[in-house]
Design an enzyme around this catalytic site. Structure first.
Site, PDB file in Angstrom:
ATOM      1  N   TYR A   1       0.847  -1.201   0.000  1.00  0.00           N
ATOM      2  CA  TYR A   1       0.000   0.000   0.000  1.00  0.00           C
ATOM      3  C   TYR A   1       0.875   1.241   0.000  1.00  0.00           C
ATOM      4  O   TYR A   1       1.865   1.299   0.751  1.00  0.00           O
ATOM      5  CB  TYR A   1      -0.905   0.033   1.243  1.00  0.00           C
ATOM      6  CG  TYR A   1      -2.346  -0.210   0.875  1.00  0.00           C
ATOM      7  CD1 TYR A   1      -3.003   0.640  -0.013  1.00  0.00           C
ATOM      8  CD2 TYR A   1      -3.040  -1.300   1.387  1.00  0.00           C
ATOM      9  CE1 TYR A   1      -4.319   0.409  -0.377  1.00  0.00           C
ATOM     10  CE2 TYR A   1      -4.358  -1.535   1.017  1.00  0.00           C
ATOM     11  CZ  TYR A   1      -4.986  -0.676   0.133  1.00  0.00           C
ATOM     12  OH  TYR A   1      -6.274  -0.896  -0.235  1.00  0.00           O
TER      13      TYR A   1
ATOM     14  N   GLU B   1      -0.540   4.826  -0.544  1.00  0.00           N
ATOM     15  CA  GLU B   1      -1.343   6.032  -0.826  1.00  0.00           C
ATOM     16  C   GLU B   1      -0.483   7.273  -0.612  1.00  0.00           C
ATOM     17  O   GLU B   1       0.272   7.360   0.361  1.00  0.00           O
ATOM     18  CB  GLU B   1      -2.581   6.053   0.069  1.00  0.00           C
ATOM     19  CG  GLU B   1      -3.621   5.075  -0.428  1.00  0.00           C
ATOM     20  CD  GLU B   1      -4.830   4.965   0.478  1.00  0.00           C
ATOM     21  OE1 GLU B   1      -4.971   5.787   1.398  1.00  0.00           O
ATOM     22  OE2 GLU B   1      -5.632   4.059   0.245  1.00  0.00           O
TER      23      GLU B   1
ATOM     24  N   ASP C   1      -6.462  13.350 -25.411  1.00  0.00           N
ATOM     25  CA  ASP C   1      -6.355  11.942 -25.010  1.00  0.00           C
ATOM     26  C   ASP C   1      -5.581  11.235 -26.129  1.00  0.00           C
ATOM     27  O   ASP C   1      -6.124  10.960 -27.194  1.00  0.00           O
ATOM     28  CB  ASP C   1      -7.773  11.375 -24.851  1.00  0.00           C
ATOM     29  CG  ASP C   1      -7.770   9.906 -24.471  1.00  0.00           C
ATOM     30  OD1 ASP C   1      -6.724   9.248 -24.613  1.00  0.00           O
ATOM     31  OD2 ASP C   1      -8.834   9.416 -24.053  1.00  0.00           O
TER      32      ASP C   1
ATOM     33  N   THR D   1      -3.351   5.936 -22.216  1.00  0.00           N
ATOM     34  CA  THR D   1      -3.153   4.612 -21.641  1.00  0.00           C
ATOM     35  C   THR D   1      -1.694   4.250 -21.891  1.00  0.00           C
ATOM     36  O   THR D   1      -0.994   4.939 -22.643  1.00  0.00           O
ATOM     37  CB  THR D   1      -4.063   3.563 -22.304  1.00  0.00           C
ATOM     38  OG1 THR D   1      -3.860   3.609 -23.709  1.00  0.00           O
ATOM     39  CG2 THR D   1      -5.518   3.812 -21.981  1.00  0.00           C
TER      40      THR D   1
ATOM     41  N   LYS E   1      -1.267   0.524 -25.364  1.00  0.00           N
ATOM     42  CA  LYS E   1      -1.608   0.411 -26.790  1.00  0.00           C
ATOM     43  C   LYS E   1      -0.307   0.499 -27.603  1.00  0.00           C
ATOM     44  O   LYS E   1       0.545  -0.360 -27.458  1.00  0.00           O
ATOM     45  CB  LYS E   1      -2.631   1.477 -27.163  1.00  0.00           C
ATOM     46  CG  LYS E   1      -3.961   1.323 -26.403  1.00  0.00           C
ATOM     47  CD  LYS E   1      -5.005   2.277 -26.897  1.00  0.00           C
ATOM     48  CE  LYS E   1      -6.368   2.038 -26.274  1.00  0.00           C
ATOM     49  NZ  LYS E   1      -6.549   2.744 -24.984  1.00  0.00           N
TER      50      LYS E   1
ATOM     51  N   ARG F   1      -1.249  -2.683 -18.891  1.00  0.00           N
ATOM     52  CA  ARG F   1      -2.559  -2.023 -18.959  1.00  0.00           C
ATOM     53  C   ARG F   1      -2.617  -0.948 -17.873  1.00  0.00           C
ATOM     54  O   ARG F   1      -2.422  -1.253 -16.689  1.00  0.00           O
ATOM     55  CB  ARG F   1      -3.635  -3.088 -18.723  1.00  0.00           C
ATOM     56  CG  ARG F   1      -5.044  -2.694 -19.001  1.00  0.00           C
ATOM     57  CD  ARG F   1      -5.875  -3.937 -19.253  1.00  0.00           C
ATOM     58  NE  ARG F   1      -5.467  -4.535 -20.514  1.00  0.00           N
ATOM     59  CZ  ARG F   1      -5.892  -4.125 -21.710  1.00  0.00           C
ATOM     60  NH1 ARG F   1      -6.776  -3.154 -21.809  1.00  0.00           N
ATOM     61  NH2 ARG F   1      -5.445  -4.692 -22.806  1.00  0.00           N
TER      62      ARG F   1
HETATM   63  N1  DSN Z   1     -11.330   0.379 -25.916  1.00  0.00           N
HETATM   64  C1  DSN Z   1     -10.212   1.073 -26.484  1.00  0.00           C
HETATM   65  C2  DSN Z   1     -10.054   0.795 -27.932  1.00  0.00           C
HETATM   66  O1  DSN Z   1     -10.208  -0.351 -28.328  1.00  0.00           O
HETATM   67  O2  DSN Z   1      -9.754   1.683 -28.704  1.00  0.00           O
HETATM   68  C3  DSN Z   1     -10.263   2.514 -26.211  1.00  0.00           C
HETATM   69  O3  DSN Z   1     -10.256   2.723 -24.841  1.00  0.00           O
END
Ligand code: DSN
Length: 419
Positions: free
Chosen positions: A53, A55, A199, A225, A228, A234
């Site tokens: 933990y 925080e 984003d 994110t 990707k 993730r």
């Molecule tokens: N769900 C994602 C995508 O496949 O583009 C976006 O968050």
């Protein structure tokens, strides 16, 4: 505590994981938002840091024993700031949606107006869709792409911003194959007195490699994110101009999150380190080259591409002229071992569960080392399958070629969880 391998202690979960490994190895993963994290990233994520933990923030925690997690979080922050030339970063958001929520809840009041890209034109749920918190807590307006070019209609963005005076304009997309002009968004935001949030989840890897213009200077806030094109674990990450840092830190914790996932933050640090290497830039070049090759070949094969091509890691096929829905195409290609997702195309008359299109991406296959020659083969396979929807022999032949390709380009060495 007795130590037993997962293989022995929980056969059911072990076998499900093994099944997923086999699926990832034995299919062509062409979902534009998916990738293969490195073994080093997964090793960090599967570490004892899951026990801790922490925080708060490095040097200022609400728990003792944080020396090592402090070290890890500082490394992640320092590396990601260097990677994106960003003055401020927060690596604690559990996901891209959480990162977006932090910005909204830190800088907007309930009911404020936001302006984001229409989901059915390539936007994201959290950019103002009525089914997401973003559309429920705020008054959301949306812009889209032009009917002719399928590129973002910046005149429409400006008109909507002038008319509705949103407090926040959101740029960024989940299914948009072209470069985004962040300076155009910045000019509109400045003129209309709005904050600008970008984003960049889909394109973060391309931005890190300098192959897509960076939003970091233009925007007040940048979210992403990490899994990707960036090829990490993730999770989410947040950047901003220096002066917004304190408010955003409080917005993450205690604003919307409790204990940070320190094992994931360690894995983010590893991924950011990998993204700082010259090999990562070569990888991103290949991602784009592969997408262009696929786009060119599929066009040659008579397919209709939204906007006529791609500048990034993904393409959108509009299948209306083939008399096929996106749902059918996703199912057929899936049977052949080619994994894509159905996707609405701009001005789609079909809903999100059926759709008129499919989205195809190259990040995962490029990680496997596949190049343009393989993309040409895959374009041929896609044509064969979609033009012969009732042919068992075409499916069988395609499955064989997919299987040969997958064997030639292994993902983590030999199949099996054992290293
Ligand atoms: N769900 C994602 C995508 O496949 O583009 C976006 O968050």
């Amino acid at each position: 505590m007795e130590q037993r391998d997962l293989q022995v202690s929980d056969r059911e979960v072990y076998e499900a994981i093994l099944g997923e490994l086999k699926r990832e190895q034995e299919t062509l993963v062409m979902i534009a938002s998916e990738n293969y994290a490195s073994s080093a990233v997964m090793q960090a994520q599967a570490s004892v840091l899951t026990n801790k933990y922490a925080e708060g923030y490095p040097g200022s925690r609400y728990y003792g024993g944080c020396d090592y997690v402090d070290r890890v979080e500082r490394l992640a922050i320092e590396r990601v700031k260097r990677l994106f030339h960003a003055p401020y970063a927060n690596v604690q958001p559990h996901s891209g949606s959480q990162a977006n929520m932090v910005v909204y809840l830190s800088f907007l009041d309930r009911g404020d107006r936001i302006l984001g890209m229409n989901l059915s034109h390539g936007g994201h749920l959290t950019h103002g869709s009525p089914v997401s918190f973003s559309g429920k807590l705020f008054e959301a307006f949306s812009y889209g792409v032009s009917r002719e070019s399928h590129r973002i209609d910046y005149d429409q963005v400006r008109d909507l911003a002038r008319r509705h005076k949103p407090r926040l304009i959101i740029a960024g997309a989940s299914a948009y194959p072209r470069l985004i002009d962040f300076q155009a968004f910045e000019a509109i935001a400045r003129e209309t007195g709005a904050y600008l949030m970008v984003d960049m989840a889909h394109i973060a890897g391309l931005v890190a490699a300098g192959l897509h213009p960076s939003p970091v200077e233009a925007a007040d806030f940048v979210t992403s994110t990490t899994h990707k094109t960036l090829r990490g674990p993730r999770g989410g990450v947040l950047f901003a101009k220096e002066q917004y840092g304190d408010r955003l830190d409080k917005g993450v914790f205690p604003g919307i999150q409790g204990g940070p996932l320190m094992h994931v933050i360690a894995a983010k640090a590893v991924a950011f380190g990998e993204a700082l290497t010259p090999q990562f830039m070569e990888y991103q070049k290949q991602v784009i080259l592969n997408a262009r090759t696929l786009a060119d070949k599929l066009t040659e094969h008579g397919f209709n591409l939204v906007s006529g091509g791609t500048d990034n890691h993904l393409l959108l096929l509009d299948l209306s002229s083939h008399g096929m829905t996106g749902a059918d195409a996703e199912r057929l290609l899936g049977q052949a071992g080619i994994v894509v997702n159905k996707n609405t195309v701009p001005f789609d008359k079909k809903g999100p569960k059926i759709t008129s299109g499919i989205r195809i991406g190259t990040p995962a296959l490029s990680t496997r080392g596949m190049g343009v020659d393989v993309m040409e083969t895959i374009a041929g396979l896609i044509k064969m399958v979609l033009e012969n929807p009732n042919s068992e022999s075409v499916l069988k032949k395609t499955r064989n070629t997919v299987s040969e390709l997958c064997t030639s380009y292994p993902i983590y060495g030999k199949p099996g969880l054992e290293k």
